[in-house]
Design an enzyme around this catalytic site. Structure first.
Site, mmCIF file in Angstrom:
data_model
loop_
_atom_site.group_PDB
_atom_site.id
_atom_site.type_symbol
_atom_site.label_atom_id
_atom_site.label_comp_id
_atom_site.label_asym_id
_atom_site.label_seq_id
_atom_site.Cartn_x
_atom_site.Cartn_y
_atom_site.Cartn_z
ATOM 1 N N ASP A 60 -16.409 44.750 -49.047
ATOM 2 C CA ASP A 60 -15.854 45.945 -48.665
ATOM 3 C C ASP A 60 -16.016 46.704 -49.869
ATOM 4 O O ASP A 60 -15.484 46.585 -50.860
ATOM 5 C CB ASP A 60 -14.348 45.760 -48.280
ATOM 6 C CG ASP A 60 -13.636 47.334 -47.826
ATOM 7 O OD1 ASP A 60 -14.226 48.296 -48.267
ATOM 8 O OD2 ASP A 60 -12.899 47.129 -47.033
ATOM 9 N N ASN A 101 -17.858 54.111 -56.030
ATOM 10 C CA ASN A 101 -18.078 52.629 -56.553
ATOM 11 C C ASN A 101 -19.438 52.650 -56.149
ATOM 12 O O ASN A 101 -20.468 52.097 -57.201
ATOM 13 C CB ASN A 101 -17.516 51.588 -55.572
ATOM 14 C CG ASN A 101 -15.955 51.324 -55.833
ATOM 15 O OD1 ASN A 101 -15.722 51.556 -56.890
ATOM 16 N ND2 ASN A 101 -15.274 50.824 -54.731
ATOM 17 N N GLY A 104 -21.027 54.706 -59.272
ATOM 18 C CA GLY A 104 -21.049 54.287 -60.359
ATOM 19 C C GLY A 104 -21.987 52.888 -60.417
ATOM 20 O O GLY A 104 -22.480 53.050 -61.736
ATOM 21 N N TYR A 147 -13.014 61.061 -40.821
ATOM 22 C CA TYR A 147 -14.215 60.909 -40.774
ATOM 23 C C TYR A 147 -15.103 62.183 -41.133
ATOM 24 O O TYR A 147 -15.783 61.969 -42.188
ATOM 25 C CB TYR A 147 -15.029 60.444 -39.316
ATOM 26 C CG TYR A 147 -16.502 60.207 -39.479
ATOM 27 C CD1 TYR A 147 -16.803 58.908 -40.203
ATOM 28 C CD2 TYR A 147 -17.580 60.762 -38.569
ATOM 29 C CE1 TYR A 147 -18.369 58.523 -40.029
ATOM 30 C CE2 TYR A 147 -18.802 60.532 -38.791
ATOM 31 C CZ TYR A 147 -19.212 59.586 -39.253
ATOM 32 O OH TYR A 147 -20.629 59.211 -39.196
ATOM 33 N N LYS A 151 -16.667 62.306 -44.823
ATOM 34 C CA LYS A 151 -18.039 62.443 -45.218
ATOM 35 C C LYS A 151 -18.431 63.840 -46.097
ATOM 36 O O LYS A 151 -19.203 63.769 -46.857
ATOM 37 C CB LYS A 151 -19.016 62.642 -43.876
ATOM 38 C CG LYS A 151 -18.970 61.176 -43.096
ATOM 39 C CD LYS A 151 -19.794 60.099 -43.903
ATOM 40 C CE LYS A 151 -20.054 58.888 -43.174
ATOM 41 N NZ LYS A 151 -21.344 58.015 -43.762
ATOM 42 N N HIS A 183 -23.016 49.152 -30.763
ATOM 43 C CA HIS A 183 -21.934 48.334 -30.106
ATOM 44 C C HIS A 183 -21.481 48.785 -28.764
ATOM 45 O O HIS A 183 -21.327 50.107 -28.668
ATOM 46 C CB HIS A 183 -20.830 48.606 -31.255
ATOM 47 C CG HIS A 183 -19.502 47.611 -30.943
ATOM 48 N ND1 HIS A 183 -18.901 47.551 -29.593
ATOM 49 C CD2 HIS A 183 -19.232 46.828 -31.936
ATOM 50 C CE1 HIS A 183 -17.953 46.706 -29.892
ATOM 51 N NE2 HIS A 183 -18.251 46.085 -31.350
ATOM 52 N N ARG A 188 -19.206 55.791 -28.066
ATOM 53 C CA ARG A 188 -20.114 57.064 -28.107
ATOM 54 C C ARG A 188 -20.752 57.047 -26.627
ATOM 55 O O ARG A 188 -20.772 56.137 -25.808
ATOM 56 C CB ARG A 188 -21.375 56.580 -29.045
ATOM 57 C CG ARG A 188 -21.005 56.747 -30.441
ATOM 58 C CD ARG A 188 -22.320 56.021 -31.299
ATOM 59 N NE ARG A 188 -21.668 56.257 -32.999
ATOM 60 C CZ ARG A 188 -22.480 55.469 -33.747
ATOM 61 N NH1 ARG A 188 -23.454 54.628 -33.257
ATOM 62 N NH2 ARG A 188 -22.284 55.831 -35.109
#
Length: 325
Positions: A60, A101, A104, A147, A151, A183, A188
């Site tokens: 994760d 992360n 970095g 979301y 973003k 999926h 959607r």
């Protein structure tokens, strides 16, 4: 052949990530796929596991990751409403902490990093079609904000790392994309409509179906991301990636019913969800000018391929969003 690279793809077992992995593995790059499998499927990348230049890491990205790589494609984040609204706090953390992360890591390795942003940064737009210069109309406290604003915050982080550290970033804003490996329960419209039509169920449309969307086939999208990554540092984006051909939701439903070949399938109207955009269509002038890119797959051709894939899978092996902690 261009120089072979070690490429990290976060969210690499997802719908788009798996196709990007597949493409880059075929080009002989060393590909490291990182995914926590919240919304992804192992079956998406199972055919790559025996490839000597492919590696899978379950991780994760809200937690730090230490690797030595030459490029990063940051695709990790639930992208469908049913998934990102299930755990909105984790969605926001993936966009913000995950981006910190990955930035970095890119800063330490001194490498290019591409952020898969979204057309959702435009919210329910007042400008149509949407150019990259449009700042958007987003509700920061609505059910989609985890979301949309996540973003937007990720784009802010990428630009601030660019300004402070001169990092070679890239930002692409992805509009509705579809194709095999979606999926079936991602919420959607394309996957919902195909699943319902194949089962002989009435297709659910929200509102009267007059709201519009544009639909980009997955192969076109992957090509655009790779072109953006390999583009010179003078153009970092953001750049819209999508198909400017616009269809109403009702037109999409009727086309899928025709392609599935089940004219008995009808339509059922339900209330429009909160903050659901009425129009969504990209201005891709910048992508054409800077990347020499535009979509090539017509909607009907892409839908046929997607429907064939849906027919080939066992939908019982997929499930709607469920607890993952």
């Amino acid at each position: 052949m261009s120089k072979l690279k070690r490429i990290l793809i976060t969210g690499g077992a997802g719908f788009l990530g798996s196709h990007l992995c597949e493409r880059l593995v075929a080009e002989q790059h060393d590909v490291i796929c990182v995914d926590n499998f919240f919304t992804s499927q192992k079956s998406n990348i199972a055919h790559l596991l025996n490839e000597p230049n492919f590696e899978l890491i379950r991780h994760d990205i809200t937690f730090p990751l230490y690797l030595e790589v030459d490029e990063i494609y940051n695709l990790a984040c639930p992208a469908a409403p049913g998934h990102y609204q299930y755990d909105p706090i984790s969605t926001m953390k993936t966009s913000v902490a995950g981006s910190i992360n990955m930035l970095g890591l890119a800063k330490r390795c001194r490498i290019n990093i591409l952020q898969a942003s979204t057309s959702e940064v435009y919210g329910d737009p007042d400008v149509h079609p949407q150019p990259e210069s449009y700042c958007g109309n987003v509700n920061p406290i609505g059910p989609r904000a985890c979301y949309d604003e996540g973003k937007r915050a990720a784009e802010t982080l990428f630009m601030d790392y660019r300004r402070m550290h001169k990092m070679p970033i890239r930002i692409v804003r992805i509009f509705n994309t579809y194709g095999p490996r979606m999926h079936p329960y991602d919420g959607r419209v394309v996957s919902n409509f195909i699943r319902q039509a194949l089962k002989g169920e009435p297709i659910t449309i929200f509102g009267d179906g007059s709201q519009t969307r544009s639909f980009c086939y997955r192969d076109d999208l992957v090509e655009a991301m790779i072109r953006m990554m390999n583009n010179g540092e003078d153009f970092i984006g953001p750049v819209n990636i999508g198909n400017p051909s616009e269809f109403t939701i009702r037109e999409l439903a009727e086309m899928i019913i025709r392609l599935v070949g089940n004219p008995a399938v009808g339509l059922v109207e339900k209330p429009l969800p909160a903050d659901d955009p009425k129009q969504r269509c990209p201005d891709i002038s910048l992508a054409r000018a800077k990347l020499g890119w535009q979509p090539t797959v017509p909607l009907e051709e892409g839908l046929r391929k997607t429907i064939d894939w849906f027919r080939s899978i066992d939908m019982e092996q997929y499930r709607p969003p469920t607890p993952w902690y």
